[in-house]
Design a protein around this motif. Structure first.
Motif, PDB file in Angstrom:
ATOM      1  N   ASN A   1       8.467 -58.595  22.391  1.00 22.66           N
ATOM      2  CA  ASN A   1       9.342 -57.458  22.653  1.00 22.66           C
ATOM      3  C   ASN A   1       9.016 -56.318  21.709  1.00 22.66           C
ATOM      4  OD1 ASN A   1      10.724 -58.834  24.674  1.00 22.66           O
ATOM      5  ND2 ASN A   1      12.160 -59.742  23.220  1.00 22.66           N
ATOM      6  N   ARG A   2       9.148 -55.129  22.203  1.00 25.12           N
ATOM      7  CA  ARG A   2       8.737 -53.961  21.441  1.00 25.12           C
ATOM      8  C   ARG A   2       9.893 -52.994  21.214  1.00 25.12           C
ATOM      9  NH1 ARG A   2       5.367 -56.974  20.686  1.00 25.12           N
ATOM     10  NH2 ARG A   2       3.113 -56.832  21.020  1.00 25.12           N
ATOM     11  N   LEU A   3       9.864 -52.360  20.079  1.00 22.48           N
ATOM     12  CA  LEU A   3      10.802 -51.294  19.754  1.00 22.48           C
ATOM     13  C   LEU A   3      10.424 -50.058  20.568  1.00 22.48           C
ATOM     14  CD1 LEU A   3      13.021 -50.142  17.783  1.00 22.48           C
ATOM     15  CD2 LEU A   3      11.110 -49.520  16.276  1.00 22.48           C
TER      16      LEU A   3
ATOM     17  N   THR B   1      11.564 -41.324   6.812  1.00 18.89           N
ATOM     18  CA  THR B   1      12.115 -42.661   6.974  1.00 18.89           C
ATOM     19  C   THR B   1      11.100 -43.570   7.657  1.00 18.89           C
ATOM     20  OG1 THR B   1      14.363 -41.808   7.091  1.00 18.89           O
ATOM     21  CG2 THR B   1      13.991 -43.987   8.023  1.00 18.89           C
ATOM     22  N   MET B   2      10.916 -44.755   7.087  1.00 15.97           N
ATOM     23  CA  MET B   2      10.008 -45.763   7.624  1.00 15.97           C
ATOM     24  C   MET B   2      10.733 -46.568   8.694  1.00 15.97           C
ATOM     25  SD  MET B   2       8.348 -48.985   5.483  1.00 15.97           S
ATOM     26  CE  MET B   2       9.964 -49.764   5.244  1.00 15.97           C
ATOM     27  N   VAL B   3      10.141 -46.669   9.879  1.00 15.79           N
ATOM     28  CA  VAL B   3      10.729 -47.457  10.969  1.00 15.79           C
ATOM     29  C   VAL B   3       9.612 -48.201  11.700  1.00 15.79           C
ATOM     30  CG1 VAL B   3      12.132 -47.462  13.058  1.00 15.79           C
ATOM     31  CG2 VAL B   3      12.539 -45.720  11.294  1.00 15.79           C
ATOM     32  N   GLY B   4       9.718 -49.504  11.759  1.00 19.21           N
ATOM     33  CA  GLY B   4       8.740 -50.292  12.489  1.00 19.21           C
ATOM     34  C   GLY B   4       9.144 -51.753  12.547  1.00 19.21           C
ATOM     35  N   GLN B   5       8.480 -52.497  13.398  1.00 21.28           N
ATOM     36  CA  GLN B   5       8.771 -53.921  13.503  1.00 21.28           C
ATOM     37  C   GLN B   5       8.033 -54.702  12.424  1.00 21.28           C
ATOM     38  OE1 GLN B   5       8.333 -53.721  18.126  1.00 21.28           O
ATOM     39  NE2 GLN B   5       9.395 -55.640  17.659  1.00 21.28           N
TER      40      GLN B   5
ATOM     41  N   PRO C   1       9.526 -62.099  12.403  1.00 17.17           N
ATOM     42  CA  PRO C   1       8.534 -61.197  13.000  1.00 17.17           C
ATOM     43  C   PRO C   1       9.140 -60.454  14.183  1.00 17.17           C
ATOM     44  CG  PRO C   1       7.542 -63.320  12.534  1.00 17.17           C
ATOM     45  CD  PRO C   1       9.019 -63.483  12.291  1.00 17.17           C
ATOM     46  N   GLY C   2       8.931 -59.151  14.213  1.00 21.74           N
ATOM     47  CA  GLY C   2       9.485 -58.332  15.280  1.00 21.74           C
ATOM     48  C   GLY C   2      10.807 -57.687  14.943  1.00 21.74           C
TER      49      GLY C   2
ATOM     50  N   HIS D   1      17.136 -57.398  18.956  1.00 19.60           N
ATOM     51  CA  HIS D   1      18.003 -57.325  20.131  1.00 19.60           C
ATOM     52  C   HIS D   1      19.198 -56.396  19.912  1.00 19.60           C
ATOM     53  CE1 HIS D   1      20.139 -60.428  17.790  1.00 19.60           C
ATOM     54  NE2 HIS D   1      21.200 -60.123  18.495  1.00 19.60           N
ATOM     55  N   LEU D   2      19.463 -56.018  18.655  1.00 11.36           N
ATOM     56  CA  LEU D   2      20.560 -55.098  18.354  1.00 11.36           C
ATOM     57  C   LEU D   2      20.080 -53.673  18.087  1.00 11.36           C
ATOM     58  CD1 LEU D   2      22.747 -57.264  15.929  1.00 11.36           C
ATOM     59  CD2 LEU D   2      23.196 -56.761  18.344  1.00 11.36           C
ATOM     60  N   ALA D   3      18.783 -53.465  18.048  1.00 11.10           N
ATOM     61  CA  ALA D   3      18.256 -52.188  17.564  1.00 11.10           C
ATOM     62  C   ALA D   3      18.713 -50.996  18.392  1.00 11.10           C
ATOM     63  CB  ALA D   3      16.729 -52.239  17.515  1.00 11.10           C
TER      64      ALA D   3
END
Length: 241
Positions: A5-7, A49-53, A172-173, A189-191
């Motif tokens: 699953n991807r952001l 701001t850093m954002v990533g999986q 992970p993820g 799943h809450l992002a």
């Protein structure tokens, strides 16, 4: 990678506009109380701001007969392989058992991650070459500077597995967000819903701060228990659209 699953880019963009403080409140409302990494802070100035999986690496305590300098000759060494495997746009997160006495990585590996398009790097240990890492302008978070090589105390063992980092479970993820205050972990799943709520919370907090700076009392304003403040907030937002 073992996760698929991807952001979404829309959610990533929203998370760039909110603070880890606001995210922690949104997560607390959902019963998640331990999502902020403890004793982990920016290596240098935070430019965005850093954002990533999360892409993860686990260290165990080093055993001297298995952890000499010669291990780096092996291209399959878990630390080196993880640096070359972490997907672009992800955050490389290392479990160093909250032990900063030896480095989790140094400037060469961090620079390689940056050049490969990785979003940022996080450890609950320390980085060596930290002045150079700070000068990169690349999101990097650690406990404190640490000159000794990781081999001194840390043995890289596995990548892309659930780990603990700064007393927080990281799968992970998971979505990793880092700002000037530190690093928060959002279950994937809450992002989407957390990002949406955090954007709305941030707008109201901006309104509140403006009012408080003008001398307003927080009673009925923060939290918004007086409906008149919500009406004023809606007018405030319309004026800024």
């Amino acid at each position: 990678m073992t996760w698929h699953n991807r952001l979404s880019e829309a959610t990533r963009d929203k998370l760039r506009e909110v603070s880890t403080a606001t995210l922690c409140t949104a997560l607390f409302k959902r019963g998640l109380r331990n999502q902020f990494l403890q004793d982990v802070r920016p290596v240098g100035p935070v430019e965005r701001t850093m954002v990533g999986q999360a892409f993860t690496l686990r260290y165990i305590p080093a055993r001297e007969d298995l952890n000499g300098l010669e291990v780096f000759r092996n291209p399959e060494h878990p630390q080196r392989k993880a640096v070359e495997t972490c997907p672009p746009g992800c955050v490389f997160v290392m479990d160093s058992r909250k032990d900063p006495r030896a480095a989790s990585a140094g400037s060469i590996l961090v620079t390689r991650l940056m050049r490969r398009g990785v979003e940022g790097v996080v450890t609950d240990g320390g980085f060596r070459d930290s002045p150079e890492i700070a000068a990169l302008g690349f999101p990097a978070y650690h406990n404190r500077p640490s000159a000794p090589t990781n081999l001194t105390l840390h043995q890289a063992l596995e990548m892309d597995i659930p780990i603990g980092c700064g007393d927080v479970a990281v799968w992970p993820g998971d979505v990793i967000v880092g700002d000037g205050e530190g690093v928060a972990v959002i279950p994937l799943h809450l992002a989407d819903e957390v990002a949406e709520e955090a954007v709305e919370m941030t707008a109201y907090e901006d309104f509140v701060l403006e009012r408080v700076q003008d001398g307003a009392s927080i009673t009925g304003l923060y939290p918004a228990t007086d409906p008149r403040n919500l009406e004023a907030f809606e007018a405030w937002r319309r004026a800024r659209r």
